[in-house]
Scaffold this motif. Structure first.
Motif, PDB file in Angstrom:
ATOM      1  N   LYS A  35      25.274  -3.906   6.840  1.00  0.00           N
ATOM      2  CA  LYS A  35      24.162  -3.432   7.412  1.00  0.00           C
ATOM      3  C   LYS A  35      22.629  -3.607   7.054  1.00  0.00           C
ATOM      4  O   LYS A  35      21.926  -3.699   7.657  1.00  0.00           O
ATOM      5  CB  LYS A  35      24.419  -2.704   8.360  1.00  0.00           C
ATOM      6  CG  LYS A  35      25.780  -2.756   9.137  1.00  0.00           C
ATOM      7  CD  LYS A  35      25.611  -1.635  10.200  1.00  0.00           C
ATOM      8  CE  LYS A  35      24.804  -2.211  11.435  1.00  0.00           C
ATOM      9  NZ  LYS A  35      25.423  -1.010  12.234  1.00  0.00           N
ATOM     10  N   SER A  36      22.594  -3.004   5.953  1.00  0.00           N
ATOM     11  CA  SER A  36      21.621  -3.180   5.338  1.00  0.00           C
ATOM     12  C   SER A  36      20.853  -4.407   4.281  1.00  0.00           C
ATOM     13  O   SER A  36      19.869  -4.138   4.907  1.00  0.00           O
ATOM     14  CB  SER A  36      21.439  -1.897   3.791  1.00  0.00           C
ATOM     15  OG  SER A  36      20.400  -2.110   3.112  1.00  0.00           O
ATOM     16  N   ASP A  37      21.647  -5.305   3.947  1.00  0.00           N
ATOM     17  CA  ASP A  37      21.406  -6.145   3.555  1.00  0.00           C
ATOM     18  C   ASP A  37      20.866  -7.492   4.551  1.00  0.00           C
ATOM     19  O   ASP A  37      20.417  -8.075   4.388  1.00  0.00           O
ATOM     20  CB  ASP A  37      22.578  -6.664   2.395  1.00  0.00           C
ATOM     21  CG  ASP A  37      23.214  -6.438   1.387  1.00  0.00           C
ATOM     22  OD1 ASP A  37      22.007  -5.574   0.626  1.00  0.00           O
ATOM     23  OD2 ASP A  37      23.768  -6.225   0.611  1.00  0.00           O
ATOM     24  N   ALA A  38      22.366  -7.026   5.438  1.00  0.00           N
ATOM     25  CA  ALA A  38      21.211  -7.831   7.139  1.00  0.00           C
ATOM     26  C   ALA A  38      20.599  -7.303   7.741  1.00  0.00           C
ATOM     27  O   ALA A  38      19.778  -8.530   8.475  1.00  0.00           O
ATOM     28  CB  ALA A  38      22.579  -8.241   7.871  1.00  0.00           C
ATOM     29  N   ARG A  39      20.071  -6.699   8.053  1.00  0.00           N
ATOM     30  CA  ARG A  39      18.904  -5.749   8.542  1.00  0.00           C
ATOM     31  C   ARG A  39      17.884  -4.631   8.267  1.00  0.00           C
ATOM     32  O   ARG A  39      16.941  -4.603   8.896  1.00  0.00           O
ATOM     33  CB  ARG A  39      19.747  -5.346   9.707  1.00  0.00           C
ATOM     34  CG  ARG A  39      20.683  -6.032  10.648  1.00  0.00           C
ATOM     35  CD  ARG A  39      21.081  -5.170  11.951  1.00  0.00           C
ATOM     36  NE  ARG A  39      19.697  -4.909  12.828  1.00  0.00           N
ATOM     37  CZ  ARG A  39      20.473  -5.158  14.075  1.00  0.00           C
ATOM     38  NH1 ARG A  39      20.596  -7.003  14.401  1.00  0.00           N
ATOM     39  NH2 ARG A  39      19.059  -4.929  14.282  1.00  0.00           N
ATOM     40  N   GLY A  40      18.463  -4.789   6.620  1.00  0.00           N
ATOM     41  CA  GLY A  40      17.563  -3.778   5.898  1.00  0.00           C
ATOM     42  C   GLY A  40      17.784  -2.250   6.317  1.00  0.00           C
ATOM     43  O   GLY A  40      18.475  -1.976   6.830  1.00  0.00           O
ATOM     44  N   TRP A  96       8.450   0.617  15.284  1.00  0.00           N
ATOM     45  CA  TRP A  96       7.954  -1.160  16.382  1.00  0.00           C
ATOM     46  C   TRP A  96       7.665  -0.407  17.491  1.00  0.00           C
ATOM     47  O   TRP A  96       8.692   0.692  18.325  1.00  0.00           O
ATOM     48  CB  TRP A  96       9.882  -1.078  16.522  1.00  0.00           C
ATOM     49  CG  TRP A  96       9.249  -2.257  17.756  1.00  0.00           C
ATOM     50  CD1 TRP A  96       8.769  -3.874  17.901  1.00  0.00           C
ATOM     51  CD2 TRP A  96      10.078  -3.182  18.544  1.00  0.00           C
ATOM     52  NE1 TRP A  96       9.311  -4.559  18.850  1.00  0.00           N
ATOM     53  CE2 TRP A  96       9.830  -3.826  19.564  1.00  0.00           C
ATOM     54  CE3 TRP A  96      11.415  -1.765  19.209  1.00  0.00           C
ATOM     55  CZ2 TRP A  96      10.451  -4.526  20.392  1.00  0.00           C
ATOM     56  CZ3 TRP A  96      12.691  -2.084  19.878  1.00  0.00           C
ATOM     57  CH2 TRP A  96      12.247  -3.736  20.683  1.00  0.00           C
TER      58      TRP A  96
END
Length: 99
Positions: A82-87, A95
């Protein structure tokens, strides 16, 4: 009135000269009490903000993970994916919605 406690708490109570009243939870009770314990530990962290409270939250999360049939390695792999895909949250981005 009772609550889920760490594994060595009964022996610590005995060493203090008291007699703990304990029982082993079934799986459904355990999962329910883990959720309660997670809320308790997060609330304590929110007040204290200490690394000890962070460690308590993490310990409960590890227990929940394993109680639900997952390994800590699996949890870490999903976190990394998840970190790799979304940070992650390292850049402190807040936001405010869209225009």
């Amino acid at each position: 009135m009772g609550k889920l406690v760490r594994d060595r708490i009964p022996e610590i109570i005995i060493a203090d000269g008291k007699e703990p009243i304990v029982r082993t939870l079934n799986q459904d009770e355990y999962l329910k009490e883990l959720d309660i314990k997670l809320n308790e530990e997060v609330a304590e962290y929110q007040i204290d903000k200490s690394i000890e409270e962070m460690a308590d939250v993490l310990e409960v999360l590890y227990a929940i993970c394993e109680a639900r049939g997952h390994s800590i390695d699996e949890l870490e792999a999903v976190r990394k994916e998840k970190s790799d895909a979304r940070g992650a949250f390292k850049n402190r981005i807040y936001w405010d919605g869209n225009k």
